[in-house]
Design a protein around this motif. Structure first.
Motif, mmCIF file in Angstrom:
data_model
loop_
_atom_site.group_PDB
_atom_site.id
_atom_site.type_symbol
_atom_site.label_atom_id
_atom_site.label_comp_id
_atom_site.label_asym_id
_atom_site.label_seq_id
_atom_site.Cartn_x
_atom_site.Cartn_y
_atom_site.Cartn_z
ATOM 1 N N UNK A 124 -0.242 13.499 3.215
ATOM 2 C CA UNK A 124 -0.794 14.529 4.113
ATOM 3 C C UNK A 124 -1.758 15.419 3.333
ATOM 4 N N UNK A 125 -2.951 14.903 3.098
ATOM 5 C CA UNK A 125 -3.963 15.647 2.356
ATOM 6 C C UNK A 125 -4.578 16.703 3.261
ATOM 7 N N UNK A 126 -4.531 17.947 2.846
ATOM 8 C CA UNK A 126 -5.005 19.050 3.678
ATOM 9 C C UNK A 126 -6.480 19.364 3.467
ATOM 10 N N UNK A 127 -6.982 19.100 2.266
ATOM 11 C CA UNK A 127 -8.321 19.577 1.920
ATOM 12 C C UNK A 127 -9.313 18.488 1.558
ATOM 13 N N UNK A 128 -8.839 17.372 1.037
ATOM 14 C CA UNK A 128 -9.743 16.330 0.566
ATOM 15 C C UNK A 128 -10.248 15.477 1.725
ATOM 16 N N UNK A 129 -11.551 15.271 1.765
ATOM 17 C CA UNK A 129 -12.170 14.419 2.780
ATOM 18 C C UNK A 129 -13.453 13.845 2.199
ATOM 19 N N UNK A 130 -14.110 12.985 2.959
ATOM 20 C CA UNK A 130 -15.359 12.382 2.485
ATOM 21 C C UNK A 130 -16.459 13.415 2.287
ATOM 22 N N UNK A 131 -16.301 14.586 2.953
ATOM 23 C CA UNK A 131 -17.325 15.625 2.826
ATOM 24 C C UNK A 131 -17.199 16.397 1.516
ATOM 25 N N UNK A 132 -16.036 16.341 0.890
ATOM 26 C CA UNK A 132 -15.811 17.114 -0.323
ATOM 27 C C UNK A 132 -16.348 16.396 -1.560
ATOM 28 N N UNK A 133 -16.882 17.166 -2.497
ATOM 29 C CA UNK A 133 -17.330 16.612 -3.771
ATOM 30 C C UNK A 133 -16.106 16.121 -4.525
ATOM 31 N N UNK A 134 -16.195 14.930 -5.140
ATOM 32 C CA UNK A 134 -15.004 14.388 -5.784
ATOM 33 C C UNK A 134 -14.732 15.071 -7.123
ATOM 34 N N UNK A 158 -17.766 27.383 -5.284
ATOM 35 C CA UNK A 158 -18.757 26.856 -4.344
ATOM 36 C C UNK A 158 -18.737 25.336 -4.257
ATOM 37 N N UNK A 159 -18.000 24.679 -5.153
ATOM 38 C CA UNK A 159 -17.905 23.218 -5.101
ATOM 39 C C UNK A 159 -16.985 22.747 -3.990
ATOM 40 N N UNK A 160 -16.363 23.678 -3.298
ATOM 41 C CA UNK A 160 -15.558 23.339 -2.118
ATOM 42 C C UNK A 160 -16.466 23.447 -0.897
ATOM 43 N N UNK A 161 -16.708 22.326 -0.245
ATOM 44 C CA UNK A 161 -17.610 22.312 0.895
ATOM 45 C C UNK A 161 -16.950 22.980 2.103
ATOM 46 N N UNK A 162 -17.779 23.435 3.037
ATOM 47 C CA UNK A 162 -17.257 24.040 4.265
ATOM 48 C C UNK A 162 -16.461 23.003 5.053
ATOM 49 N N UNK A 163 -15.423 23.464 5.751
ATOM 50 C CA UNK A 163 -14.558 22.577 6.518
ATOM 51 C C UNK A 163 -14.930 22.622 7.998
ATOM 52 N N UNK A 164 -14.741 21.497 8.677
ATOM 53 C CA UNK A 164 -14.885 21.489 10.127
ATOM 54 C C UNK A 164 -13.603 22.027 10.749
ATOM 55 N N UNK A 165 -13.737 22.770 11.826
ATOM 56 C CA UNK A 165 -12.536 23.247 12.509
ATOM 57 C C UNK A 165 -11.799 22.047 13.101
ATOM 58 N N UNK A 166 -10.474 22.100 13.137
ATOM 59 C CA UNK A 166 -9.685 20.946 13.593
ATOM 60 C C UNK A 166 -9.969 20.559 15.042
ATOM 61 N N UNK A 167 -9.809 19.268 15.327
ATOM 62 C CA UNK A 167 -10.001 18.785 16.696
ATOM 63 C C UNK A 167 -8.999 19.439 17.644
ATOM 64 N N UNK A 168 -7.809 19.742 17.122
ATOM 65 C CA UNK A 168 -6.789 20.378 17.961
ATOM 66 C C UNK A 168 -7.245 21.754 18.436
ATOM 67 N N UNK A 169 -8.043 22.440 17.601
ATOM 68 C CA UNK A 169 -8.564 23.749 17.994
ATOM 69 C C UNK A 169 -9.542 23.590 19.160
ATOM 70 N N UNK A 170 -10.388 22.576 19.096
ATOM 71 C CA UNK A 170 -11.344 22.330 20.180
ATOM 72 C C UNK A 170 -10.618 22.039 21.483
ATOM 73 N N UNK A 171 -9.510 21.325 21.388
ATOM 74 C CA UNK A 171 -8.719 21.002 22.582
ATOM 75 C C UNK A 171 -8.138 22.272 23.203
#
Length: 289
Positions: free
Chosen positions: A226-236, A258-271
């Motif tokens: 259950x990775x909370x922060x790592x995604x393809x958008x983040x710098x490795x 600043x090496x932490x990229x901005x996060x998209x709000x969760x899909x559950x929030x949009x719902x």
């Protein structure tokens, strides 16, 4: 040309706001879509916990919807949005209950516990670099929880979001001179701690992500499933490590944040917001009466 486009964009934004205030749900949905990631990232940076940030973002966006008619077009809409969000994060009981009340001293003690050199078996895991990156991001973000809430907010606006001093002071309802002093104090605290305790910034520090990873996984602070922060958008992790090695000491702390990229709000929030928007007309009728 750029000034012309900027003025045109401003006029379009103002027209969208007025249409939303008049009760157009499509305009309101478009407006909320344009700001929800900004609000979520501010909440997440302030609280670090995803669920709490999502919950509070929902509250803030509803507050923005119900108070949209109070926007007087005297500042940027973004500034007004951040002001509403900042005020909620600083004053609401829900945000206060979410505070962990960490200190740099207790955080340092935690960083320097559970340290162990990773075994070859552990470093050969297919997800090893991913887990290192998860640890890097979560630790870098959690570090800011050691700042008092107001200082943390000042630091996030100025150092991470890179808002100019005039806009930040407007958001926080203080003078630019006061904001600059607050930012300098917060910056000094973060830099001093990072340079002393973060192995990515200072190779002589006791804590290094590779030594800390196994212990944090055992304690569930980093969960491989259950990775909370790592995604393809983040710098490795390797790229961040490389960038830091080529950065002057005075800028390493800033780069690590600043090496932490901005996060998209969760899909559950949009719902959730979709259902809230269905009730928007009644919200506006109440706020305008």
């Amino acid at each position: 040309m750029n000034a012309h486009l900027s003025q045109k964009n401003l006029q379009e934004m103002h027209a969208l706001i007025r249409t939303a205030v008049d009760g157009d749900k499509d305009a309101l949905a478009q407006l909320i879509a344009s700001i929800k990631d900004k609000v979520f990232n501010l909440a997440l940076r302030m609280l670090v916990d995803h669920q709490q940030a999502e919950d509070i973002t929902q509250d803030i966006l509803i507050k923005i919807m119900t108070n949209l008619s109070s926007f007087r077009f005297e500042s940027k809409f973004e500034t007004w949005v951040y002001r509403v969000a900042a005020n909620y994060l600083m004053t609401s009981n829900k945000a206060r209950r979410a505070e962990l009340h960490l200190s740099f001293e207790t955080f340092k003690t935690d960083l320097e516990s559970d340290l162990e050199l990773p075994s070859e078996e552990y470093t050969s895991r297919m997800d090893y670099q991913v887990l290192l990156n998860e640890l890097r991001i979560s630790c870098t973000m959690a570090m800011l929880l050691c700042l008092k809430p107001k200082a943390r907010l000042v630091y996030i606006l100025g150092e991470i979001f890179e808002l100019d001093h005039a806009q930040s002071s407007d958001i926080l309802a203080c003078s630019p001179a006061t904001y600059r002093k607050q930012l300098q104090r917060a910056r000094t605290e973060v830099v001093e701690f990072t340079q002393q305790s973060c192995g990515l910034v200072n190779k002589q520090a006791l804590c290094h992500c590779s030594k800390k990873l196994r212990g944090t996984c055992k304690r569930g602070c980093v969960n491989p499933s259950n990775l909370r922060f790592t995604s393809n958008e983040q710098i490795d992790f390797i790229e961040v490590e490389k960038r830091l090695s080529h950065t002057t000491d005075t800028l390493k702390t800033l780069l690590s944040q600043r090496s932490i990229q901005a996060f998209e709000s969760p899909a559950s929030l949009s719902h959730i917001l979709k259902h809230t928007l269905e009730q928007a007309k009644s919200y506006y009728q109440q706020s305008l009466n």
